[in-house]
Design a protein around this motif. Sequence first.
Motif, PDB file in Angstrom:
ATOM      1  N   ARG A  27       0.826  -1.208   0.000  1.00  0.00           N
ATOM      2  CA  ARG A  27       0.000   0.000   0.000  1.00  0.00           C
ATOM      3  C   ARG A  27       0.862   1.260   0.000  1.00  0.00           C
ATOM      4  O   ARG A  27       0.563   2.229  -0.703  1.00  0.00           O
ATOM      5  CB  ARG A  27      -0.946  -0.007   1.211  1.00  0.00           C
ATOM      6  CG  ARG A  27      -1.893   1.182   1.245  1.00  0.00           C
ATOM      7  CD  ARG A  27      -3.088   0.928   2.138  1.00  0.00           C
ATOM      8  NE  ARG A  27      -4.007  -0.027   1.534  1.00  0.00           N
ATOM      9  CZ  ARG A  27      -5.168  -0.388   2.096  1.00  0.00           C
ATOM     10  NH1 ARG A  27      -5.512   0.091   3.277  1.00  0.00           N
ATOM     11  NH2 ARG A  27      -5.964  -1.236   1.488  1.00  0.00           N
ATOM     12  N   LYS A  49      -9.494   6.907  -2.870  1.00  0.00           N
ATOM     13  CA  LYS A  49     -10.361   6.400  -3.926  1.00  0.00           C
ATOM     14  C   LYS A  49      -9.579   5.508  -4.885  1.00  0.00           C
ATOM     15  O   LYS A  49     -10.052   4.439  -5.291  1.00  0.00           O
ATOM     16  CB  LYS A  49     -11.002   7.563  -4.685  1.00  0.00           C
ATOM     17  CG  LYS A  49     -11.976   7.122  -5.769  1.00  0.00           C
ATOM     18  CD  LYS A  49     -12.627   8.325  -6.438  1.00  0.00           C
ATOM     19  CE  LYS A  49     -13.609   7.875  -7.527  1.00  0.00           C
ATOM     20  NZ  LYS A  49     -14.237   9.053  -8.198  1.00  0.00           N
ATOM     21  N   ASN A  52      -8.992   2.310  -3.290  1.00  0.00           N
ATOM     22  CA  ASN A  52     -10.218   1.656  -2.794  1.00  0.00           C
ATOM     23  C   ASN A  52     -10.041   1.280  -1.318  1.00  0.00           C
ATOM     24  O   ASN A  52     -10.323   0.154  -0.890  1.00  0.00           O
ATOM     25  CB  ASN A  52     -10.543   0.414  -3.624  1.00  0.00           C
ATOM     26  CG  ASN A  52     -11.949  -0.107  -3.357  1.00  0.00           C
ATOM     27  OD1 ASN A  52     -12.843   0.656  -2.957  1.00  0.00           O
ATOM     28  ND2 ASN A  52     -12.156  -1.404  -3.548  1.00  0.00           N
TER      29      ASN A  52
END
Length: 255
Positions: A27, A49, A52
């Motif tokens: 991430r 966004k 997600n």
Amino acid sequence: MTETSPASGAVPFEQVPERPRHRMIDRVAAILELVARSGAGLTLTAVAKALNAPVSSVHGLLNGLVAVGYLDERDRIYTLGTAPYLLNVIAGRPPVTSISHEQLQQVHAEAGLTIALSTSVGDDLFYVDHVSSEPEYAYLAENRLRRSLLRTSAGWLLLADREQRDIWAYLNSRPVADADYIEQFLYALEALRATGVCAAPGVAVERGDGVSVALRERGRTIATLGVVGVRETIIERRDELAKICLRHAEEWGFR
């Protein structure tokens, strides 16, 4: 496809597992790439966004990356910080971009074909810079699109420079459709390491092919200089093109 490398004759690469991934590291890496690609930077909402992911968890990661200099924040816009560049400075490793666009233009003037400066990030190949009048290759380079290490001459050199366990793990992760390319790569592995040259391996998609030379620093391949074009042309001129690339790589101090 054989179960052992023709280069070593011993280690079955199917038995070597891929390096385990870590969700948090994945991430963080995704955040850094997103922000770097954005140009003008991204808001917290835009990053969350794109990933997600919950805004709350992404916010914590962004704050942490700002705190250690990997990101900057101004007016709630996150941009890439100076830490990634500083690490290369600390390591005494010149960035690939120390090779100027003008230098690539000089190679292009001699070869008359698309010239690409390439490097790898993880298991993907990227064009860092290029000189080309051919829209297909220009599009790939300008948009920093990911390419397969196994399907490019540049990728073969970058893959060959890895530790043996990492080569085997990468090959183990390839789809069945890549079996023939794996066999070809393994057959060429010793020569790739010894010469730092990959000439017309015949693995590119459609009608393309390339000749690439390794750009080495302290014995490690940090990037490649390559010529890309129609397969027939590359095969006909591969020795000449390899000599052109090698000469420039030596002049730049990367051999």
